[in-house]
Design a protein around this motif. Structure first.
Motif, PDB file in Angstrom:
ATOM      1  N   THR A  63      -3.226 -12.452  31.503  1.00  0.00           N
ATOM      2  CA  THR A  63      -2.892 -13.441  30.487  1.00  0.00           C
ATOM      3  C   THR A  63      -1.427 -13.819  30.592  1.00  0.00           C
ATOM      4  O   THR A  63      -0.599 -13.063  31.116  1.00  0.00           O
ATOM      5  CB  THR A  63      -3.158 -12.895  29.067  1.00  0.00           C
ATOM      6  N   LYS A  64      -1.125 -14.979  30.058  1.00  0.00           N
ATOM      7  CA  LYS A  64       0.263 -15.401  29.956  1.00  0.00           C
ATOM      8  C   LYS A  64       0.900 -14.700  28.754  1.00  0.00           C
ATOM      9  O   LYS A  64       0.217 -14.075  27.949  1.00  0.00           O
ATOM     10  CB  LYS A  64       0.340 -16.918  29.825  1.00  0.00           C
ATOM     11  N   ALA A  65       2.213 -14.820  28.651  1.00  0.00           N
ATOM     12  CA  ALA A  65       2.932 -14.114  27.595  1.00  0.00           C
ATOM     13  C   ALA A  65       2.440 -14.508  26.203  1.00  0.00           C
ATOM     14  O   ALA A  65       2.471 -13.698  25.273  1.00  0.00           O
ATOM     15  CB  ALA A  65       4.431 -14.369  27.711  1.00  0.00           C
ATOM     16  N   PRO A  71      -6.107 -18.224  34.839  1.00  0.00           N
ATOM     17  CA  PRO A  71      -7.234 -18.318  35.773  1.00  0.00           C
ATOM     18  C   PRO A  71      -6.776 -18.341  37.219  1.00  0.00           C
ATOM     19  O   PRO A  71      -5.607 -18.567  37.528  1.00  0.00           O
ATOM     20  CB  PRO A  71      -7.872 -19.651  35.380  1.00  0.00           C
ATOM     21  N   ASN A  72      -7.750 -18.075  38.121  1.00  0.00           N
ATOM     22  CA  ASN A  72      -7.542 -18.176  39.571  1.00  0.00           C
ATOM     23  C   ASN A  72      -6.439 -17.252  40.083  1.00  0.00           C
ATOM     24  O   ASN A  72      -5.718 -17.593  41.025  1.00  0.00           O
ATOM     25  CB  ASN A  72      -7.235 -19.623  39.959  1.00  0.00           C
ATOM     26  N   VAL A  73      -6.305 -16.084  39.482  1.00  0.00           N
ATOM     27  CA  VAL A  73      -5.311 -15.103  39.918  1.00  0.00           C
ATOM     28  C   VAL A  73      -6.004 -14.028  40.750  1.00  0.00           C
ATOM     29  O   VAL A  73      -6.941 -13.384  40.274  1.00  0.00           O
ATOM     30  CB  VAL A  73      -4.605 -14.457  38.713  1.00  0.00           C
ATOM     31  N   PRO A  74      -5.588 -13.815  42.013  1.00  0.00           N
ATOM     32  CA  PRO A  74      -6.176 -12.743  42.822  1.00  0.00           C
ATOM     33  C   PRO A  74      -5.543 -11.385  42.465  1.00  0.00           C
ATOM     34  O   PRO A  74      -4.329 -11.203  42.645  1.00  0.00           O
ATOM     35  CB  PRO A  74      -5.844 -13.152  44.256  1.00  0.00           C
ATOM     36  N   VAL A  75      -6.344 -10.459  41.972  1.00  0.00           N
ATOM     37  CA  VAL A  75      -5.850  -9.158  41.531  1.00  0.00           C
ATOM     38  C   VAL A  75      -6.288  -8.091  42.536  1.00  0.00           C
ATOM     39  O   VAL A  75      -7.482  -7.956  42.831  1.00  0.00           O
ATOM     40  CB  VAL A  75      -6.377  -8.808  40.130  1.00  0.00           C
ATOM     41  N   THR A  76      -5.331  -7.355  43.080  1.00  0.00           N
ATOM     42  CA  THR A  76      -5.637  -6.280  44.019  1.00  0.00           C
ATOM     43  C   THR A  76      -5.969  -5.019  43.224  1.00  0.00           C
ATOM     44  O   THR A  76      -5.148  -4.540  42.444  1.00  0.00           O
ATOM     45  CB  THR A  76      -4.451  -6.003  44.950  1.00  0.00           C
ATOM     46  N   VAL A  77      -7.177  -4.506  43.436  1.00  0.00           N
ATOM     47  CA  VAL A  77      -7.657  -3.351  42.668  1.00  0.00           C
ATOM     48  C   VAL A  77      -7.884  -2.185  43.621  1.00  0.00           C
ATOM     49  O   VAL A  77      -8.471  -2.353  44.696  1.00  0.00           O
ATOM     50  CB  VAL A  77      -8.956  -3.686  41.908  1.00  0.00           C
ATOM     51  N   THR A 108      -9.481 -14.031  38.953  1.00  0.00           N
ATOM     52  CA  THR A 108      -9.786 -14.229  37.538  1.00  0.00           C
ATOM     53  C   THR A 108     -10.518 -15.553  37.312  1.00  0.00           C
ATOM     54  O   THR A 108     -10.283 -16.553  37.996  1.00  0.00           O
ATOM     55  CB  THR A 108      -8.508 -14.213  36.684  1.00  0.00           C
ATOM     56  N   ASP A 109     -11.430 -15.529  36.325  1.00  0.00           N
ATOM     57  CA  ASP A 109     -12.182 -16.739  35.988  1.00  0.00           C
ATOM     58  C   ASP A 109     -11.395 -17.589  34.998  1.00  0.00           C
ATOM     59  O   ASP A 109     -10.205 -17.351  34.748  1.00  0.00           O
ATOM     60  CB  ASP A 109     -13.565 -16.363  35.444  1.00  0.00           C
ATOM     61  N   ALA A 110     -12.065 -18.568  34.420  1.00  0.00           N
ATOM     62  CA  ALA A 110     -11.382 -19.491  33.513  1.00  0.00           C
ATOM     63  C   ALA A 110     -10.832 -18.786  32.285  1.00  0.00           C
ATOM     64  O   ALA A 110      -9.905 -19.289  31.635  1.00  0.00           O
ATOM     65  CB  ALA A 110     -12.342 -20.605  33.098  1.00  0.00           C
ATOM     66  N   ASN A 111     -11.389 -17.629  31.961  1.00  0.00           N
ATOM     67  CA  ASN A 111     -10.925 -16.856  30.813  1.00  0.00           C
ATOM     68  C   ASN A 111      -9.902 -15.786  31.199  1.00  0.00           C
ATOM     69  O   ASN A 111      -9.568 -14.917  30.381  1.00  0.00           O
ATOM     70  CB  ASN A 111     -12.109 -16.199  30.105  1.00  0.00           C
ATOM     71  N   GLY A 112      -9.445 -15.823  32.460  1.00  0.00           N
ATOM     72  CA  GLY A 112      -8.471 -14.837  32.922  1.00  0.00           C
ATOM     73  C   GLY A 112      -9.073 -13.470  33.191  1.00  0.00           C
ATOM     74  O   GLY A 112      -8.335 -12.486  33.332  1.00  0.00           O
TER      75      GLY A 112
END
Length: 267
Positions: A63-65, A71-77, A108-112
């Motif tokens: 999420t933003k602050a 959205p569209n954030v690639p998260v390395t897990v 991340t999808d449209a909802n983050g």
């Protein structure tokens, strides 16, 4: 043994940046640190696993602050199995070893939100499980510009999954309870594991000196039995038997042996 420092750049960078306060800290609350434009949150469901139930669903958000989705954030897990460093000297060294495993890079999808279902919380390599910790870490990281050399735009969170193991046991006998320098100490015994677990190739360690956790290492035969020997030195004074199974969900054992070295100086 697993690597003493995290070889995968995610874990190494995250540990460094967390220590310096650059990355977003693991979220104890939903409030971002002052000035952080994004916040990562990761959770696992369920929060615990056991011998018969080894998978979890990993979910998280970016999420933003102001709390709006990113959205569209690639998260390395990653999954990180953690080990306790053998350190009888009290030196300020890393108290842990790490064994990371990539779980993927969901977007991340449209909802983050991001999700990885049916993640197996387990040990997946042949490295020793001596000193393994039962809390397995799930880490999530996103570097905004993709350059880990600019850590000011990196964001990190982690959660833990507690892996509850079944118990094992060891029986043994020693050829001598009082030894002196030059004697051969022989320990033979058997490791007993839960029904359905293979008793072969379980690691058995003999410690004889306080500075080293292992003087001799053997693996069990197909019936769980083992034999090991060590020539006693003048300084040997800590006789401990340890076992380490190949399964994260079967606990190892630690047993102090009833052995005294008469060559040790009297105190």
């Amino acid at each position: 043994m697993p690597n003493k420092s995290l070889p995968i750049r995610l874990a190494a960078t995250a540990a460094l940046l967390l220590a310096t306060g650059v990355l977003t800290a693991p979220a104890a609350s939903a409030d971002p640190a002052p000035g952080d434009p994004y916040v990562i949150d990761v959770t696992a469901d369920p929060a615990g696993t056991d011998y018969d139930h080894r998978t979890v669903d990993v979910t998280g958000t970016v999420t933003k602050a102001d709390g709006t989705p990113a959205p569209n954030v690639p998260v390395t897990v990653q999954e990180v199995v953690q080990f306790t460093t053998w350190n009888p000297w009290g030196d300020p060294i890393d108290p842990n070893y790490y064994e990371p495993r990539d779980l993927g890079t969901p977007v991340t999808d449209a909802n983050g939100k991001f999700t990885i279902k049916d993640v197996r919380i387990d040990h997946t390599t042949n490295s020793s499980l001596l000193n393994v910790q039962q809390d397995v870490h799930i880490t999530a990281m996103w570097d905004e510009d993709g350059d880990l050399n600019t850590p000011q735009d990196g964001y990190f969170d982690e959660t833990t999954v507690h892996a509850t193991p079944k118990a094992s046991s060891v029986t043994y006998k020693v050829n001598k309870k009082k030894v002196k320098k030059g004697d051969i100490l022989t320990v033979e015994g058997k490791v007993t594991v839960p029904r359905g677990v293979d008793p072969q190739d379980i690691e058995v360690f003999l410690q004889t000196y306080w500075e080293s956790q292992s003087r001799v290492k053997v693996t069990t035969e197909d019936d769980g039995t083992f034999v090991m020997s060590a020539r006693v030195r003048a300084e040997d004074g800590v006789f401990v038997l340890r076992t380490a199974t190949r399964d994260l969900y079967v606990a190892g054992t630690e047993t102090k042996l009833p052995v005294t070295n008469t060559s040790l100086p009297r105190t």
